[in-house]
Design a protein around this motif. Structure first.
Motif, short mmCIF file in Angstrom:
data_model
loop_
_atom_site.label_atom_id
_atom_site.label_comp_id
_atom_site.label_asym_id
_atom_site.label_seq_id
_atom_site.Cartn_x
_atom_site.Cartn_y
_atom_site.Cartn_z
N TYR A 175 -0.99 5.77 3.59
CA TYR A 175 -2.14 4.92 3.90
C TYR A 175 -1.74 3.83 4.90
O TYR A 175 -2.45 3.56 5.88
CB TYR A 175 -2.66 4.29 2.61
CG TYR A 175 -3.87 3.41 2.79
CD1 TYR A 175 -5.15 3.94 2.78
CD2 TYR A 175 -3.73 2.04 2.96
CE1 TYR A 175 -6.26 3.13 2.95
CE2 TYR A 175 -4.83 1.22 3.13
CZ TYR A 175 -6.09 1.77 3.13
OH TYR A 175 -7.19 0.96 3.30
N MET A 183 -5.55 -2.45 10.32
CA MET A 183 -5.85 -3.56 9.39
C MET A 183 -5.26 -4.87 9.93
O MET A 183 -5.90 -5.92 9.83
CB MET A 183 -5.29 -3.24 8.00
CG MET A 183 -6.07 -2.13 7.31
SD MET A 183 -5.20 -1.43 5.91
CE MET A 183 -5.35 -2.74 4.73
N GLU A 191 -1.23 5.19 8.39
CA GLU A 191 -2.47 5.61 9.04
C GLU A 191 -3.33 4.40 9.46
O GLU A 191 -3.86 4.36 10.55
CB GLU A 191 -3.27 6.53 8.09
CG GLU A 191 -4.56 7.07 8.66
CD GLU A 191 -4.36 8.03 9.82
OE1 GLU A 191 -3.27 8.62 9.91
OE2 GLU A 191 -5.29 8.18 10.64
N TYR A 192 -3.47 3.44 8.52
CA TYR A 192 -4.42 2.36 8.76
C TYR A 192 -3.78 0.98 8.95
O TYR A 192 -4.47 0.05 9.36
CB TYR A 192 -5.44 2.29 7.61
CG TYR A 192 -6.25 3.56 7.50
CD1 TYR A 192 -7.23 3.87 8.44
CD2 TYR A 192 -6.01 4.48 6.48
CE1 TYR A 192 -7.95 5.04 8.35
CE2 TYR A 192 -6.73 5.66 6.39
CZ TYR A 192 -7.70 5.93 7.34
OH TYR A 192 -8.41 7.10 7.27
N TYR A 227 0.84 -1.20 0.00
CA TYR A 227 0.00 0.00 0.00
C TYR A 227 0.88 1.25 0.00
O TYR A 227 2.04 1.21 0.42
CB TYR A 227 -0.87 0.03 1.26
CG TYR A 227 -2.01 -0.96 1.27
CD1 TYR A 227 -3.19 -0.69 0.60
CD2 TYR A 227 -1.90 -2.17 1.94
CE1 TYR A 227 -4.24 -1.60 0.61
CE2 TYR A 227 -2.94 -3.08 1.95
CZ TYR A 227 -4.11 -2.79 1.28
OH TYR A 227 -5.15 -3.70 1.28
N GLU A 245 -5.94 2.01 -3.99
CA GLU A 245 -5.22 3.06 -3.24
C GLU A 245 -4.07 3.63 -4.05
O GLU A 245 -3.81 4.82 -4.01
CB GLU A 245 -4.70 2.51 -1.90
CG GLU A 245 -5.79 2.22 -0.89
CD GLU A 245 -6.68 3.41 -0.59
OE1 GLU A 245 -6.18 4.55 -0.56
OE2 GLU A 245 -7.90 3.21 -0.42
N THR A 277 -7.66 -3.67 -3.24
CA THR A 277 -7.53 -2.38 -2.56
C THR A 277 -6.15 -1.74 -2.76
O THR A 277 -6.05 -0.52 -2.74
CB THR A 277 -7.87 -2.51 -1.06
OG1 THR A 277 -7.06 -3.55 -0.48
CG2 THR A 277 -9.32 -2.84 -0.85
#
Lengths: 288, 120
Positions: A25, A33, A28-29, A21, A70, A66
């Motif tokens: 991103y 995840m 942050e996540y 990713y 992204e 995803t």
């Protein structure tokens, strides 16, 4: 929730894959995840190994979808490091794709209880073109990353092998979409000869990898990929050219199925160690 | 940002299934990611499942559109001692969900008038 020790490698692998990713991103996540993935695995493990496999299958598809979403949001800015990293992942996926191809070959020779064409064989065949395309893309990144460590003949083997599998993949996918006339027998021979050239290139690369420790581990995986199938295909091709018919032996066909499964395992191992080699040794640029 | 602030609920319709189900899951109380995922699975009887990537991709988009907001990070007493990030609907998110449900309701009425609901 205490994570079972047996699930920790799965969570660690998923955490490693998040590097695909974009950096912002992921920062942050990413931790959230991983937490959700661990929760999913924990619940699925109550259904045994099958539950864990189902979660992995769903997660890999979700990851591919995803990551593309992204990455495409910020425009595709693929660096060399980013492409080689993606290549390692593609080789792992290619390995997984070869497994149903091999399994489908086994299925072909079992008696079909419904009397129709064997569905698992048909499904397995559909994985072959994409698997070859993934190998072609994966080898491109592999070549970018390792070519400076290869001798001239090893480099030539890798590049020839890569170019031929790309052509064969395109032919295979064109065949899957019925873009080739069914009467084109030469397509089958092109496929067969192409695969033999590709696998011989991988075999030569494997000899070099074993002698010079190209990868930190699993250098023999190149031979696992190439040796069983290339021997089988050479024998099969010679038989066909002389006898003008396919080899009759069920044993030989079972061998081809086992060879394809070995090939899948081999590509997965190479993709995995290639991925680890880049991420663990900090060869990857952090600005992915 | 100015564009987002001047948005009306109708501008966001129809919602994607993921955004709709996440908003619906957050109607009664704030939840963390895994709790949202489980609620969506229960609400749809397992027909709509999200992986971690789809869940947080949607959450990111919904935060940008001001449909939801983060509350705080704290452990879930029913699960473990790890800190989790909780989300809740914003006032705008509530309006958007109502607008979407209103749209569904109108469609149901059309279907009913045409007799398409026979047997359901």
């Amino acid at each position: 929730m205490k994570l079972l020790p047996s699930l920790k490698p799965s969570v660690a692998l998923y955490q490693s894959l998040l590097i695909l990713y974009p950096k912002a991103y992921r920062h942050e996540y990413g931790p959230h995840m991983v937490q959700v993935f661990a929760d999913l695995l924990h619940d699925a493990s109550k259904q045994g190994v099958l539950g864990v496999v189902q979660i992995w299958l769903m997660t890999v598809l979700d990851l591919v979808k995803t990551v593309i979403e992204e990455r495409s949001k910020g425009g595709i800015r693929m660096t060399k490091a980013g492409f080689t990293l993606l290549s390692s992942f593609l080789l792992m996926v290619a390995g997984v794709f070869w497994l149903p191809v091999g399994y489908g070959q086994f299925e072909q020779y079992w008696e079909d209880p419904f009397g129709g064409p064997d569905i698992l064989f048909e499904i397995g065949q559909k994985f072959m073109g994409p698997a070859m395309l993934l190998v072609a893309l994966g080898l491109l990144g592999f070549s970018l990353h390792y070519s400076s460590r290869l001798s001239a003949w090893a480099k030539a083997s890798l590049r020839t092998s890569n170019a031929v599998i790309a052509l064969v993949a395109i032919l295979g996918i064109a065949g899957d979409f019925s873009l080739l006339p069914k009467t084109w027998e030469w397509a089958w021979y092109f496929f067969l000869i192409g695969m033999i050239i590709h696998l011989m290139g991988i075999f030569m690369l494997g000899i070099y990898a074993l002698r010079h420790h190209l990868l930190p581990r699993f250098n023999a995986a190149f031979l696992l990929i190439s040796l069983p199938l290339v021997v089988y295909m050479l024998v099969g091709l010679i038989y066909e050219l002389i006898q003008k018919t396919s080899p009759p032996s069920h044993f030989g066909n079972m061998l081809s199925a086992a060879s394809m499964i070995a090939m899948g395992i081999g590509w997965f191992l190479i993709g995995f160690i290639f991925f680890r080699d880049m991420t663990l040794n900090n060869k990857l640029q952090p600005s992915l | 940002m100015t564009q987002i602030k001047s948005m009306q609920p109708i501008d966001l319709l129809p919602l994607t299934p993921a955004v709709f189900h996440i908003l619906l899951a957050l109607v009664d109380e704030e939840k963390h990611g895994y709790a949202i995922m489980k609620e969506v699975e229960v609400n749809t009887e397992g027909q709509f499942k999200m992986g971690p990537g789809s869940l947080y991709g949607s959450i990111k988009k919904m935060l940008e559109l001001n449909l939801i907001e983060e509350t705080d990070e704290r452990p879930d007493p029913e699960m473990d001692d790890q800190r989790r990030r909780y989300y809740k609907q914003t006032a705008f998110g509530v309006k958007v969900l109502k607008a979407e449900l209103g749209r569904f309701s109108s469609l149901m009425q059309v279907a009913k008038n045409k007799g398409a609901l026979g047997g359901i």
